[in-house]
Design an enzyme around this catalytic site. Sequence first.
Site, PDB file in Angstrom:
ATOM      1  N   ALA B 105      -0.710  -3.337  -6.897  1.00  0.00           N
ATOM      2  CA  ALA B 105      -1.465  -4.248  -7.760  1.00  0.00           C
ATOM      3  C   ALA B 105      -2.070  -3.514  -8.957  1.00  0.00           C
ATOM      4  CB  ALA B 105      -2.585  -4.906  -6.962  1.00  0.00           C
ATOM      5  N   LYS B 106      -2.267  -2.218  -8.812  1.00  0.00           N
ATOM      6  CA  LYS B 106      -2.837  -1.380  -9.878  1.00  0.00           C
ATOM      7  C   LYS B 106      -4.074  -2.011 -10.503  1.00  0.00           C
ATOM      8  CE  LYS B 106       1.495   1.086 -10.851  1.00  0.00           C
ATOM      9  NZ  LYS B 106       2.473   0.370  -9.994  1.00  0.00           N
ATOM     10  N   ARG B 107      -4.977  -2.512  -9.640  1.00  0.00           N
ATOM     11  CA  ARG B 107      -6.195  -3.129 -10.131  1.00  0.00           C
ATOM     12  C   ARG B 107      -7.230  -2.062 -10.483  1.00  0.00           C
ATOM     13  NH1 ARG B 107      -2.817  -6.848  -9.890  1.00  0.00           N
ATOM     14  NH2 ARG B 107      -3.330  -8.917  -9.096  1.00  0.00           N
TER      15      ARG B 107
END
Lengths: 312, 312
Positions: B105-107
């Site tokens: 998700a690379k949040r």
Amino acid sequence: MFADRYIESVIKTKSHLCVGLDPDLKKYPTYILKQAEEEYGRTPEGAASAILRFNKVIIDLIYDKVPAIKPQLAYYEKYDSFGLDAFWKTVEYAQSKGMIVIADAKRGDIGDTSNAYAETFFKTLDKESWESKLSVDAVTVNPYLGSDGLNPFIKLGAEKNKGTIILVKTSNLSSGEIQDNVIEGKNQTVSELVCDYINNNIKQVGKYGYSDIAAVIGATYPEELKKFRTILSKSLFLVPGLGYQGGSIEDIKYAFDENGLGAILTSSRAINYAYKDINSSEEEVKIAILNKVIEDNNAINTMLEKENKIIW
Amino acid sequence: MFADRYIESVIKTKSHLCVGLDPDLKKYPTYILKQAEEEYGRTPEGAASAILRFNKVIIDLIYDKVPAIKPQLAYYEKYDSFGLDAFWKTVEYAQSKGMIVIADAKRGDIGDTSNAYAETFFKTLDKESWESKLSVDAVTVNPYLGSDGLNPFIKLGAEKNKGTIILVKTSNLSSGEIQDNVIEGKNQTVSELVCDYINNNIKQVGKYGYSDIAAVIGATYPEELKKFRTILSKSLFLVPGLGYQGGSIEDIKYAFDENGLGAILTSSRAINYAYKDINSSEEEVKIAILNKVIEDNNAINTMLEKENKIIW
């Protein structure tokens, strides 16, 4: 162009305020939660129903008083697909009322995946695709992966007249840990490197001199605002941190250019939860939100008047 | 702990391969798309139905042959709430088959918002909350906003035994633009600064010596893999880039420690679309995917055997 649409909405509403919609059910009015709980129980579906209903209450109050909303994706995704459905229905509703919608998503990935994110928020509208027609006006993106993580947003954005708002200097306390470091041999900070990317990729500006590649610069760092306003003369600034995060009206004056343009001032919680008590009546909740928006607009415009920077 | 669960799944399946599930309908088998289109038309709902069906086909083929899947959120969000529903149903299905699920998700955001993202992927399971019980085993996060954007994942992760996988050195071509810069006065790159954060926040390691704070290090930079394996001795590495992105089996040997542990090797498109032709029959599609997974497992394990690093 996004930049022109945004500025025209500023002039129409006589406001530089972008209202963040960050649903936090712990702060929601009891009257909203009660109905959702009766209908769906304490479920993600119930949460999404409360969120959409309260967002519509807020939008109905503000749609002709501010140019834009900025829903923050995290608070919707928390309720899985129901939450994301409430996000897109909020987008649709706000746009139907003439508002600009900025998705605060802070996405960023390798090229192909960033392209899928760009398509998520902007949509291709390709006849062969399986996607919906729902799109936002601009999205925030993260530059940590470098240019091939940013290019797809800018490319699709240019085709679809959408804005790409790149994190440069964020509003949070620890933003300097990565962003403020000076690069050896370059006499530039990491944030300033991102500015170079932005300036190098601007191919078009609209009638007010602004491009569709914008920057996030926190209101909590006024000296930085001043510096970046000079470096990024063709970029709108999304300036979070007003209100709850501690940025003051005086601090944000540096986000504006000499004509009183260039700043998208966001405030979320201080407006969403402006009422004193979650048990306030429907009427009290609405009055508190409305008064807070009017108060913020007045404070910003009074500051700009003093500076002789009223554009309308 | 996530690290222990992951390693036990590696030992059980005799595999270090994590299969990325990145749905790209343009590459989907015709037999899957046709049925979805007949049922729902070319709509987001149809896309989501095709995605969930094909993901289940893949999971049924691989659940006892690899330890984990890594769905990439962008490819689901592209189809709005329907896509996100397919994502969570995929998570549930894979976990019901005993697989570990890593959400790519690379949040990353300011503290409060990162906390909402942490709750999205890990869930609080608080009785008062409106959330579902769906959670992943680990999530990828972006460090550009500094420690207060990362801490909420690590804190909730420690409570819920979930993994936080921080982007250190990504696999894409332009990853060096930000990540490889040397910081003035520190003799460290931006990526190495992120390593310091990781090491300073490791408070617990599991029975194999690994913590629940992991790192993304691309397979496309083998020299970096070697360097980071030394710096981050207690972190599992999620290593994207095998296959489609050009990383070779030889390149990834440096991701492993002396015992043949420590690497989560991901391959997505090379497996998902292993069949030569989208018009392949159901049987041909399945055989191609299965053969590719077996081939990748064999290649990795042969390399590890040569190095005397087979853990099982």
